[in-house]
Design an enzyme around this catalytic site. Structure first.
Site, PDB file in Angstrom:
ATOM      1  N   ASP A  79       0.658  -1.016   0.186  1.00 24.40           N
ATOM      2  CA  ASP A  79       0.003  -0.064  -0.157  1.00 24.40           C
ATOM      3  C   ASP A  79       0.887   1.499  -0.169  1.00 24.40           C
ATOM      4  O   ASP A  79       1.927   1.024   0.298  1.00 24.40           O
ATOM      5  CB  ASP A  79      -1.052   0.094   1.387  1.00 24.40           C
ATOM      6  CG  ASP A  79      -0.269  -0.251   2.418  1.00 24.40           C
ATOM      7  OD1 ASP A  79       0.750  -0.800   2.487  1.00 24.40           O
ATOM      8  OD2 ASP A  79      -0.656   0.659   3.637  1.00 24.40           O
ATOM      9  N   ASP A 109       8.864   4.472  -1.029  1.00 23.65           N
ATOM     10  CA  ASP A 109       7.823   3.750   0.335  1.00 23.65           C
ATOM     11  C   ASP A 109       6.822   2.893  -0.372  1.00 23.65           C
ATOM     12  O   ASP A 109       5.729   3.727  -0.594  1.00 23.65           O
ATOM     13  CB  ASP A 109       7.641   4.962   0.964  1.00 23.65           C
ATOM     14  CG  ASP A 109       6.702   4.281   2.474  1.00 23.65           C
ATOM     15  OD1 ASP A 109       7.042   2.983   2.557  1.00 23.65           O
ATOM     16  OD2 ASP A 109       6.282   4.954   3.080  1.00 23.65           O
ATOM     17  N   GLU A 141      -0.153  -1.062   5.678  1.00 25.53           N
ATOM     18  CA  GLU A 141       1.050  -0.630   6.627  1.00 25.53           C
ATOM     19  C   GLU A 141       0.859   0.573   7.099  1.00 25.53           C
ATOM     20  O   GLU A 141       1.360   1.194   8.222  1.00 25.53           O
ATOM     21  CB  GLU A 141       2.495  -0.955   5.972  1.00 25.53           C
ATOM     22  CG  GLU A 141       3.613  -1.024   6.941  1.00 25.53           C
ATOM     23  CD  GLU A 141       4.227   0.478   6.925  1.00 25.53           C
ATOM     24  OE1 GLU A 141       4.962   0.680   7.682  1.00 25.53           O
ATOM     25  OE2 GLU A 141       3.696   1.353   6.197  1.00 25.53           O
ATOM     26  N   GLU A 142       0.558   1.276   6.139  1.00 18.32           N
ATOM     27  CA  GLU A 142       0.517   2.837   6.276  1.00 18.32           C
ATOM     28  C   GLU A 142      -0.689   3.274   7.163  1.00 18.32           C
ATOM     29  O   GLU A 142      -0.690   4.428   7.660  1.00 18.32           O
ATOM     30  CB  GLU A 142       0.249   3.831   4.809  1.00 18.32           C
ATOM     31  CG  GLU A 142       1.575   3.348   3.956  1.00 18.32           C
ATOM     32  CD  GLU A 142       2.756   4.183   4.385  1.00 18.32           C
ATOM     33  OE1 GLU A 142       2.740   4.694   5.515  1.00 18.32           O
ATOM     34  OE2 GLU A 142       3.759   4.013   3.592  1.00 18.32           O
ATOM     35  N   GLU A 169      11.977  -0.991   4.275  1.00 15.81           N
ATOM     36  CA  GLU A 169      11.179   0.248   4.247  1.00 15.81           C
ATOM     37  C   GLU A 169      12.770   1.054   3.843  1.00 15.81           C
ATOM     38  O   GLU A 169      13.904   0.605   4.295  1.00 15.81           O
ATOM     39  CB  GLU A 169      11.141   0.694   5.872  1.00 15.81           C
ATOM     40  CG  GLU A 169       9.609   0.196   6.273  1.00 15.81           C
ATOM     41  CD  GLU A 169       8.636   1.314   5.320  1.00 15.81           C
ATOM     42  OE1 GLU A 169       8.650   2.494   5.341  1.00 15.81           O
ATOM     43  OE2 GLU A 169       7.468   0.521   5.199  1.00 15.81           O
ATOM     44  N   HIS A 362       6.019   9.706   1.187  1.00 16.11           N
ATOM     45  CA  HIS A 362       4.563  10.447   1.500  1.00 16.11           C
ATOM     46  C   HIS A 362       4.723  11.805   0.802  1.00 16.11           C
ATOM     47  O   HIS A 362       3.704  12.558   1.159  1.00 16.11           O
ATOM     48  CB  HIS A 362       4.608  10.676   2.924  1.00 16.11           C
ATOM     49  CG  HIS A 362       4.486   9.160   3.612  1.00 16.11           C
ATOM     50  ND1 HIS A 362       4.056   9.061   4.896  1.00 16.11           N
ATOM     51  CD2 HIS A 362       4.873   7.959   3.228  1.00 16.11           C
ATOM     52  CE1 HIS A 362       4.006   7.669   5.281  1.00 16.11           C
ATOM     53  NE2 HIS A 362       4.523   7.102   4.276  1.00 16.11           N
TER      54      HIS A 362
HETATM   55 ZN    ZN Z   1       6.561   2.168   4.062  1.00 20.55          ZN
END
Ligand code: ZN
Length: 389
Positions: A79, A109, A141-142, A169, A362
């Site tokens: 995700d 990410d 995960e997010e 990560e 992000h």
């Molecule tokens: Zn991540």
């Protein structure tokens, strides 16, 4: 068994395919899972799904090499965070290469890591691995390492338990052996409404929420003084009130107020101790006064999500392996969270090491350097050598 010969893609080609799936956490990830499953199958690798309870999402787990327990798992999430409100130069779901950078949502990410792992599969398959290499790809995960939990619960049951886990990560391929753990709570304060000219007849929920918030600030300053770890930035557990709602109108004593808060706990800090202190404060310093006016007054404190902080053992085998494979001799601590602590708490010691810089995660125009993907491919090739020996 006959040798399957699947399509050979470069990691950048695979990254372009993965980025094209919009796997924002609120969307289904079944499209990307089907693509990965099919790719693996074409290379003669069977995988298993662990579905979410509503069937809309799935993790995928597979083993290359000898069956059974042990080996190294490569863990990543499918995700990505939303692009809403961000201004992108080009379509976030179309990978764009420019100046040695690959732009796209999730490039850093962490679809860059997923692409590198998938690109390494034909090489892993070609070798006679003495130690199994597992692939563990999860979802959600997010939003608090949610999707990896049902998969971890199957380790040692439906799925072989890895002896070590590498979480990919983005660390710029540095070896991270400690991170903070975010734990979140929702607090509901119930008072009693009254005309604001007759305030003594009411119990002001916002006022009591403010007292609790002030106590949260005191907890943080105490931890700042007493529990420091200079490896982290900032070097103490942080507590934040993240959202407040309360009140009805400017002439009514507010009957309710709710707020959310989180702690970013250092390894070794038990978040239950923070909750216990706040509960004690509520019971000793708020509720007696509140109930004297309104017996129905109440304060509820509910934990909504917890990702455990992570700190590898000093003698960790997987930290030593990651250092060897990256050719480094020092480890790092970070403030963002991963599933490393969840694996570790379930009996599979973990380390965090993956391509890309967390600073790009992000963000609008998220990117990963092509050199990072190349470094990760080298790492995976050395992992293959190690697993073959
Ligand atoms: Zn991540």
């Amino acid at each position: 068994m006959s040798e399957a010969r699947g399509p050979i893609y470069t990691p950048v080609e695979l990254l372009a395919r993965l980025v094209a799936f919009d796997t924002t956490s609120h969307c289904s990830n079944l499209g990307i899972i089907a693509f990965i499953e099919d790719y693996l199958l074409q290379h003669g690798v069977l995988s298993r799904r662990v579905a979410s309870s509503d069937g809309q999402k799935s993790s995928l787990y597979t083993t290359i090499g000898p069956e059974g327990e042990g080996g190294v798992a490569l863990s990543g999430h499918t995700d990505v965070v939303p692009v809403d409100g961000q201004t992108w130069t080009s379509d976030p779901f179309t990978l764009r290469a420019a100046g040695g950078r690959l732009y796209g949502r999730g490039s850093a990410d962490m679809k860059g890591f997923l692409a590198a792992v998938l690109a390494a599969v034909p090489d892993f398959k070609r070798r006679r691995l003495a130690t199994p290499i597992h692939i563990a790809f999860s979802y959600d995960e997010e939003i608090g390492c949610v999707g990896v939990r049902p998969m971890i619960a199957e380790l040692g049951k439906l799925l072989p338990r890895p002896r070590m886990v590498i979480v990919g990560e983005p660390t710029s391929m540095q070896v991270v052996d400690a991170h903070k753990g975010p734990v979140r709570w929702q607090v509901e304060v119930k008072g009693r409404a009254a005309h604001s000219s007759m305030a003594t007849l009411g119990v002001n929920a916002i006022t009591y929420a403010a007292r609790l918030i002030a106590e949260i600030e005191r907890i943080e300053s105490d931890l700042k003084r007493t529990a420091r770890d200079e490896r982290f930035d900032p070097p103490y557990a942080t507590l934040q009130v993240t959202k407040v709602e309360g009140g009805t109108a400017s002439n009514i004593v507010p009957v309710s107020c709710s707020f959310g808060f989180e702690v970013r706990a250092l390894p070794g800090l038990d978040p239950a101790s923070i909750e216990a202190r706040l509960r004690h404060f509520a019971e000793a310093r708020c509720l007696p006064e509140m109930s004297a006016v309104a017996p129905e007054a109440d304060i509820s404190i509910r934990r909504t999500n917890a990702v455990p902080p992570f700190g590898a053992d000093r003698t960790s085998e997987v930290v030593a392996l990651a250092l060897k494979l990256t050719g480094q001799n020092e480890t790092h601590a970070v403030s963002y969270a991963t599933e490393a602590g969840l694996f570790q708490d379930a009996g599979s010691p973990a380390v965090v090491c993956g391509p890309g810089d967390i600073a790009q995660a992000h963000t609008a125009d998220e990117w990963i350097a092509e050199t990072e993907i190349a470094k990760c491919m080298g790492f995976l090739e050395r992992l293959g050598n190690w697993a073959e020996a």
